[in-house]
Design an enzyme around this catalytic site. Sequence first.
Site, PDB file in Angstrom:
ATOM      1  N   LYS A 166      -2.739  -2.017  -2.977  1.00 22.50           N
ATOM      2  CA  LYS A 166      -3.764  -1.121  -2.433  1.00 22.50           C
ATOM      3  C   LYS A 166      -3.323   0.306  -2.730  1.00 22.50           C
ATOM      4  O   LYS A 166      -2.311   0.774  -2.219  1.00 22.50           O
ATOM      5  CB  LYS A 166      -3.933  -1.349  -0.923  1.00 22.50           C
ATOM      6  CG  LYS A 166      -5.016  -0.445  -0.318  1.00 22.50           C
ATOM      7  CD  LYS A 166      -5.409  -0.882   1.090  1.00 22.50           C
ATOM      8  CE  LYS A 166      -6.395   0.098   1.718  1.00 22.50           C
ATOM      9  NZ  LYS A 166      -6.955  -0.348   2.988  1.00 22.50           N
TER      10      LYS A 166
ATOM     11  N   GLU B 168       0.821  -1.220   0.000  1.00 24.45           N
ATOM     12  CA  GLU B 168       0.000   0.000   0.000  1.00 24.45           C
ATOM     13  C   GLU B 168       0.854   1.269   0.000  1.00 24.45           C
ATOM     14  O   GLU B 168       1.138   1.843   1.045  1.00 24.45           O
ATOM     15  CB  GLU B 168      -0.936   0.015   1.219  1.00 24.45           C
ATOM     16  CG  GLU B 168      -1.860   1.236   1.228  1.00 24.45           C
ATOM     17  CD  GLU B 168      -2.744   1.326   2.467  1.00 24.45           C
ATOM     18  OE1 GLU B 168      -3.617   2.219   2.488  1.00 24.45           O
ATOM     19  OE2 GLU B 168      -2.577   0.529   3.406  1.00 24.45           O
TER      20      GLU B 168
END
EC number: 4.1.2.13
Length: 296
Positions: free
Chosen positions: A214, A177
Site C-alpha cells: 500500500k 504500507e
Amino acid sequence: MKNIEQLNLMHSGKGFIAALDQSGGSTPKALSGYGVLENQYKNEEEMYGLVHEMRTRIIKSPPFDSKYILGAILFENTMDRKIDGQWTADYLWEKKHIIPFLKVDKGLADLADGVQLMKPISNLDELLDRAVERNVFGTKMRSVIKEANQKGIQEVVKQQFEVGLQIFKKGLVPIIEPEVDINSPDKQKSEEILKEEIQKQLSLLDKEVKVILKLSIPTVDNFYSDLMADPHVVRVVALSGGYSLEEANKKLAKNNGLIASFSRALSEGLSAQQLDSEFNARLENSIKEIYEASIK
C-alpha cells in the site's frame, strides 16, 4: 494459505479496498467529519460504539458491494464487534463477499532520520491469533516517510517486512504500507529509494510468501508497475494520503493496475444527520468514482 478464493479475488478481482480503520487517536476526527461532535459521547466506550454505528451504516449500505469493493480494512475494536449478530469480518465475507483485513499497528514513533517507524506492537501474536479465529484474511500497518533519507527509508522497509513475515507465518496476508508524505518536498526521490528498498526485501523472501503493498500515489505515473509484476506481490494499492477524493481519483486513474485503498476520501461528505437515501446516494457516488479510477 487458508483461503485460495480470497487470494485469487484479491490478486485479480476488479475493485478497491475500503479503509474503515481509523483508530484510537483519529476516531474523534473521523466522527466529527461524520457530524458527531466530542460533546456527544462521555468516554471511550461510547465513542467506539458511535464509530461502530457509523461503520455498520457504511458496510450495510447497498452500494457497499463486492461489485465495486474487494476488501475492507477494520480496526481491532470493529473486528471484535458484531453486525446483525455476526462478527464484522464474517458479515463482510458471508453477506457482502468482501475480504476482511485488520489494522494491526499501534501508531507511529517520533520522527527520526526523516521517517516515522511503527511503534512496537506488543500484543501482535495474540492479536493475529484472534484475527485468524475471526476469519480475517490479511492485515495492514503503516509507517511514514517525510524525507528522502536513505537510512530512514531502509529502516522503514526493513521493519515492515520483518513484521510482515511474522504475520504471513500466522496464515495472514500483510498489507505493507510505507506511506510517502504527499507534502514532502522530495517525494519523488523518496519514492525512488523506497522502490529500491522494497525490491531488495522482496528478493529475500521465500517463494511462497505473499504480500500486498500500500503506497502513496507516485509522482511519476506507473512508477510501481515493476512491483506489480513481482510474484510475491498480490496487489499494489494506493492510499489517498490527504488528497481530496477528486484529486486522489484523478491521480490514481493515471496509474494502470494501481487500485485504491482510501479511508478519508471514501467517507467524504457522509454525515450522521443524512437520511438513508441521501447517505446511500453520496456513498454510491464516491464508491463508483473510486472504482472507475481503480480499474483504469
